[in-house]
Write a protein that holds these residues in place. Structure first.
Motif, PDB file in Angstrom:
ATOM      1  N   TRP B   4       0.919  -0.979   0.173  1.00 53.16           N
ATOM      2  CA  TRP B   4       0.205   0.029   0.064  1.00 53.16           C
ATOM      3  C   TRP B   4       0.722   1.307  -0.449  1.00 53.16           C
ATOM      4  CZ3 TRP B   4      -5.290  -0.822  -0.032  1.00 53.16           C
ATOM      5  CH2 TRP B   4      -5.433  -1.543   0.187  1.00 53.16           C
ATOM      6  N   ASP B   5       0.457   2.312  -0.245  1.00 50.35           N
ATOM      7  CA  ASP B   5       1.062   3.283  -0.496  1.00 50.35           C
ATOM      8  C   ASP B   5       1.222   3.968   1.308  1.00 50.35           C
ATOM      9  OD1 ASP B   5       1.802   3.975  -2.793  1.00 50.35           O
ATOM     10  OD2 ASP B   5      -0.463   4.683  -3.575  1.00 50.35           O
ATOM     11  N   LEU B  27      -3.371   8.850  -3.300  1.00 50.33           N
ATOM     12  CA  LEU B  27      -2.309   7.631  -2.647  1.00 50.33           C
ATOM     13  C   LEU B  27      -3.232   6.171  -2.776  1.00 50.33           C
ATOM     14  CD1 LEU B  27      -0.495   9.556  -2.289  1.00 50.33           C
ATOM     15  CD2 LEU B  27      -0.022   9.223  -0.159  1.00 50.33           C
ATOM     16  N   ASP B  28      -3.292   5.130  -2.949  1.00 47.80           N
ATOM     17  CA  ASP B  28      -3.723   3.834  -2.716  1.00 47.80           C
ATOM     18  C   ASP B  28      -3.757   3.914  -0.477  1.00 47.80           C
ATOM     19  OD1 ASP B  28      -5.442   1.449  -2.679  1.00 47.80           O
ATOM     20  OD2 ASP B  28      -3.865   0.406  -3.618  1.00 47.80           O
ATOM     21  N   ARG B 290       4.055   1.926   2.221  1.00 42.90           N
ATOM     22  CA  ARG B 290       4.971   2.524   2.057  1.00 42.90           C
ATOM     23  C   ARG B 290       5.212   3.140   3.141  1.00 42.90           C
ATOM     24  NH1 ARG B 290       3.239   1.851  -2.732  1.00 42.90           N
ATOM     25  NH2 ARG B 290       4.253   0.790  -4.300  1.00 42.90           N
TER      26      ARG B 290
END
Lengths: 525, 539
Positions: B4-5, B27-28, B290
């Motif tokens: 995932w972001d 963003l995800d 991240r």
């Protein structure tokens, strides 16, 4: 009288306490003709030494821990009889009713006796930090508070010095400084120390003389204020003056007289003359008029503005701010004439001259504070005790002893009234004392307990408050005593303030008097 | 395996606000929540049939209108019903009413004291002025005063200018105000006990301080700065309970493509080479990301979820020293009929708003003295609301939900853990106070949920049950919140951020920490923030 009358005095100073005398002396030294008016027979205000029982003498203010070095030097007080020699400096003992006392030797605990090794190490670090931070505040305490109305050079340089010393701390230390600045002393102690006696002592010193408990936010400021004081070049040092604090006052008086100052005692100021919006002199309660170019009041700001000047000469907002100054004292004073020198539990003989503190933990002090908020005295008060006759046997008959104790908390406005309350407070105080010095009660020849109401009456300090107004964050710096009178000047041209009600505050400090003189002379302060 | 972001730990209102803004920036984002339900301390829970409880936070005012608009919350069902006034009952059988309308309020004060009624004008003006100064600071990242970065210096200059713009006298007033106790502050205006008690309660709600503690005048502002539908200082009920706030946030988040997983308790935040890499759930599942943004409080985040070895010693020490002592409890009560308050005239609008039974500052302070000694208050201060008087969705017809906020309630009882018997005794203390002013109250109770700091910690995850995720004292405000050097939503670990009430500007269902944190994260990612309205000053 009219304003055309000849002005005899350059300045008249109302109040012959230490700040009034210091101010007068500074003015006298540069050739001003100065008159000091003292209402009592004796100068010295709360620092005078009095005989409270036949052969027993004591001073309300019983310790010296902050007389400013510039005052000492400029007025050559040591030449005039002030003795600051290390021989008279005393340690502090945190008494314990059961266990052993904790002894802070040297200037505010350079050495620590009675604690374990890890606590000694922790204290060394905490002590260094406290002094490091107190040092940063020192220049701010010694100078006129910075003005919010466009800064002059002097004020901005005080800030710049503070800023610079902050930067010198290094980044993490500076962050901690900014974090703890307005913290409460109880949490501060818990972060770095273990020993309850030590924490109790620091808590007590932080709140001494103020309406705060150790857990009240900002209470750590009180400790900084204490530690910003120095004596004979030793930060944090304290001494029990020989001859009582009255002897210190005598030295200040001599300095003032050497500077050509005239002192009149038993001269009660009744009114400050205001003509065309300007202060022009003082009327005594005898009706006598005294004209002067400058009128300087070392009295409490409320007394000065509301009684001597009168609200009619001041704007409403200013009068409201003055009426809102909080100045209800919380400290009582006990003087005991004892048959012999008392023996405190576990106190080694050589430390009997010390400042003895009863404040076994921060909670003890906090619990003592709780009732004061509600107009009741502490059933288990915290106290600071000295036996001044140990260092100066002339204060008591041979073999006998004087005990002097500051008692906290005893609120000025006691709900039940001090007539009914005073004997009960005395009983509470004596039973705490008895616990720490068994047998002491049987040796009492005479006792004198001064409640804040008594202190108010005897020393003409409204609320019985020795700082002439709570020394809390909202009544410090440019808010001391109030906005509009924060730089020793007042809204009335010709009228100045020089007492503890002004920045930086009370204790036998002398800075308000010194700064007021500088302000009167128009120079830097 | 998917990376995932960003992973947001905790679906409280700040976590969701943060997630919404990040998702909308492209963003995800995944939000993980340990409970079956989302919302953190802004929830509506059905614990007895037919009733909904706002069982933690219970009124709405501080929620930032910029966020409301940016995230389209009204479209997702959020409706705030503002209420009028309230009352303080006095022990002599009278009451003091509160009205939103200044003049009506003033007339009510005049019933007790003409002087106080006059002073109220001055008081209202002065407090508004303080709000006006402080409000814009809420939506700005606090500058680091030890930093030489242009942004920090610029922000300090902005603050200094704003302060200087007040003029000398107001600067002096402002400086005093910041460190005063609410009790001392009110003493400068008012003489009547009940009026002072009434106004001082805003200075202590949620804080481990008494009305006589310095610094409480400032806390007052935290409760004055709110607004409902552009009406400043107004308070309201979220229709359907406080869960409606977080439901709307969650719906808005999902609508923009975000993912929420409930019953996913984070046990550890993964750190690889000093960089946040994801989370490990209690069942061992690893989720990679991240970035990790923690909505948990600062102690929980860094002392429980992160391996201490990843953090510098000085940071750890400061986090350990961060104070978050719980000071309040809560009773949520289902009533089979509307309680009576004989002191109030029939049909008084006051019952639809805050009701209090503490008529002097001294009683409040004594309640605090009990807390300091490690006990719940024998004569507690209660903030009582009955939202069903305005919002019929929370109880069956004719029945009511009553929220009773209780101060003070310690995190431990005289140093030991709470027991169920303590909890029941605590509840009884509260109920018996209500009964004094509302005869027959006890018989109307259908169901009751009692929450002490123990329950708040266990269920919501608030360390020591502190509802603001950290006390609002000077050493924990602005650039010191939560700890010096890390007051800008970042942490010593790259890619690990915090966005809860432990950060500036602190607690209340405000959303500002979540939004401010999103702004900092997007700044680090060098992403645009045009979807985020700038803060506007409304007062």
């Amino acid at each position: 009288m009219t304003s055309s009358d000849e002005t005899r005095w350059d300045a008249v100073v109302i109040g012959g306490g230490h700040n009034g005398l210091v101010c007068a002396a500074f003015l006298g030294r540069v050739g001003r003709k100065v008159l000091v008016l003292e209402a009592e027979e004796q100068i010295g205000g709360a620092g005078r030494t009095h005989e409270f029982a036949p052969g027993f003498r004591v001073s309300m203010a019983h310790l010296l821990n902050r007389l400013h070095p510039e005052v000492v030097k400029a007025l050559e007080l040591e030449k005039h009889g002030l003795d600051l020699s290390p021989a008279h400096q005393v340690p502090t003992v945190a008494l314990s009713s059961e266990g052993k006392p904790l002894i802070l030797t040297g200037a505010y605990g350079e050495g620590l006796e009675g604690a374990d090794a890890s606590e000694k190490q922790a204290w060394a670090e905490v002590r260094a930090q406290l002094f490091r931070y107190a040092d940063i505040l020192k220049p701010l305490l010694a100078r006129r508070p910075p003005s919010l109305d466009g800064m002059d050079l002097a004020a901005s340089s005080a800030w710049a010095m503070t800023g610079l010393s902050l930067k010198r701390l290094g980044r993490e230390d500076m962050r901690d400084f900014l974090r703890v600045l307005l913290m409460n002393v109880a949490d501060f102690c818990d972060e770095g120390l273990q020993d309850d006696r030590l924490k109790g002592l620091l808590a007590f010193d932080a709140v001494l003389g103020s309406h705060l408990g150790p857990r009240s936010p900002t209470s750590l400021l009180g400790l900084y204020y204490r530690l910003a004081g120095e004596l004979g070049g030793a930060p944090g040092a304290q001494l029990v003056p020989a001859g009582g604090t009255g002897a210190v006052m005598a030295a200040v008086r001599k300095a003032a007289e050497a500077a050509g100052v005239t002192i009149r005692t038993s001269a009660v100021a009744a009114k400050v003359f205001v003509e065309k919006g300007r202060a022009t002199g003082v009327m005594l309660d005898s009706g006598e008029d005294i004209r002067a170019g400058k009128v300087i009041s070392a009295l409490n700001p409320a007394t000065t503005f509301l009684e001597l000047v009168g609200p009619q000469h001041l704007d409403t907002g200013f009068v409201r701010r003055v009426s809102n100054i909080r100045m209800k004292g919380d400290a009582a004073k006990l003087h005991l004439a004892l048959e012999r020198i008392p023996a405190f539990n576990g106190l080694p003989q050589q430390y009997r001259n010390a400042r003895l503190v009863i404040a076994s933990s921060t909670d003890y002090v906090e619990r003592a504070f709780n009732p004061a908020k509600h107009g009741e005295f502490s059933p288990e008060p915290a106290m600071e005790i000295t036996l001044p006759s140990i260092g100066d046997p002339s204060l008591a008959p041979t073999g006998a002893s004087v005990l002097s104790a500051t008692i906290q908390y005893a609120p000025y406005l006691l709900k039940e009234g001090w007539v009914a309350g005073k004997p009960k407070l005395l009983e509470a105080v004596l039973s705490v004392l008895e616990r720490h010095a068994p047998g002491i009660r049987k040796t009492i020849l005479h006792s004198e307990l001064l409640t804040p109401a008594d202190i108010e009456a005897r020393y003409r300090m409204p609320g019985g408050h020795w700082h002439h107004g709570e020394l809390q964050a909202d009544q410090m710096l440019m808010s001391r005593p109030v906005f509009g009178a924060e730089g020793y000047h007042t809204p009335l041209p010709g009228l100045f303030l020089a007492g503890s009600g002004s920045h930086p505050g009370g204790g036998i400090f002398g800075v308000p008097g010194m700064n007021a003189a500088r302000r009167v002379l128009g120079g830097r302060a | 395996m998917k990376t995932w972001d960003a992973i947001v730990v905790g679906a409280g209102h700040n976590g969701l606000v943060n997630a919404c803004y990040l998702q909308r920036a492209g963003l995800d984002v995944l939000v993980v929540e340990k409970n079956k339900w989302i919302g953190g301390a802004a929830v509506s829970r059905s614990l007895t049939p037919g009733f909904l409880y706002s069982n933690c936070s219970y009124v709405c005012s501080l929620f930032r209108p910029e966020i409301m608009r940016d995230l389209d919350l009204p479209r997702f069902g959020l409706q705030v019903i503002s209420y009028e006034g309230g009352a303080v009952f006095t022990r002599d059988g009278d009451y003091l009413a509160n009205y939103r309308d200044h003049h009506a309020h003033r007339r009510e004060f005049a019933r007790f004291s003409k002087k106080d009624a006059e002073a109220y004008d001055r008081y209202a003006r002065d407090v508004t002025r303080q709000c006006r100064f402080i409000q814009p600071l809420l939506m700005r990242t606090a500058p680091d005063p030890t930093s030489l970065k242009p942004r920090d210096i610029g922000e300090l200059v902005y603050l200094a200018r704003k302060f200087a713009g007040l003029g000398a006298r107001e600067m002096a007033d402002t400086m005093r105000f910041w460190t005063m106790s609410i009790s001392d502050f009110l003493d400068e205006y008012f003489e009547t006990d009940v009026i002072k008690a009434n106004l001082s309660l805003s200075g202590i709600i949620g804080t481990a301080l008494g009305p006589m503690s310095p610094g409480t005048a400032y806390v007052l502002l935290h409760h004055y700065m709110g607004e409902v539908d552009g009406s400043v200082g107004a308070w309201g009920y979220a229709r359907g309970g406080m869960g409606a706030v977080t439901q709307a946030l969650a719906d808005s988040f999902r609508a923009s493509g975000g993912t929420i997983r409930t019953q996913a308790e984070v046990e550890e935040i993964l750190v690889k080479k000093g960089q946040a890499a994801g989370v490990v759930l209690s069942d061992g599942e690893e989720i990679h990301g991240r970035m990790v943004i923690s909505n948990a409080d600062v102690k929980r985040t860094f002392l429980k979820l992160v391996d201490e070895r990843e953090l510098p010693e000085i940071f750890l020490r400061r986090v350990r020293n961060f104070r978050m002592r719980g000071s309040s409890g809560k009773l949520n009560i289902a009533l089979d009929s509307m309680p009576e308050f004989p002191a109030l005239p029939p049909d008084s609008p006051c019952v639809r708003a805050d009701l209090h039974f503490t008529d002097t500052v001294e009683r409040m302070e004594r309640a605090y003295d009990d807390w300091k000694a490690g006990r719940w208050s024998a004569d507690p201060f209660l903030d009582v609301v009955i939202p069903t008087t305005l919002d019929p969705t929370m109880a069956p017809p004719g029945k009511h939900f009553m929220s009773v906020f209780v101060q003070y309630c310690p995190p431990k009882v005289e140093g030991r853990e709470w027991t169920d018997a303590d909890r029941d005794a605590f509840a009884e203390t509260v109920i018996s106070q209500i009964v004094d002013y509302s005869p027959g109250f006890r018989d109307r109770i259908v169901h009751m949920e009692v929450r002490t700091p123990r329950e708040l910690e266990a269920e919501v995850g608030l360390t020591e049950g502190n509802i603001f995720q950290g006390e609002l004292t000077f050493d924990q405000l602005l650039f010191n919140r939560p700890v010096p050097g890390y007051a800008q939503y970042r942490s010593p670990i790259g890619g690990l951020y915090i966005c809860g009430s432990s950060t500036h500007p602190g607690g209340g269902v405000m959303g500002a920490p979540g939004r401010n944190a999103a702004l900092e994260i997007l700044r680090d990612l060098k992403r645009g923030t045009s979807h985020m309205s700038p803060a506007h000053d409304v007062i």
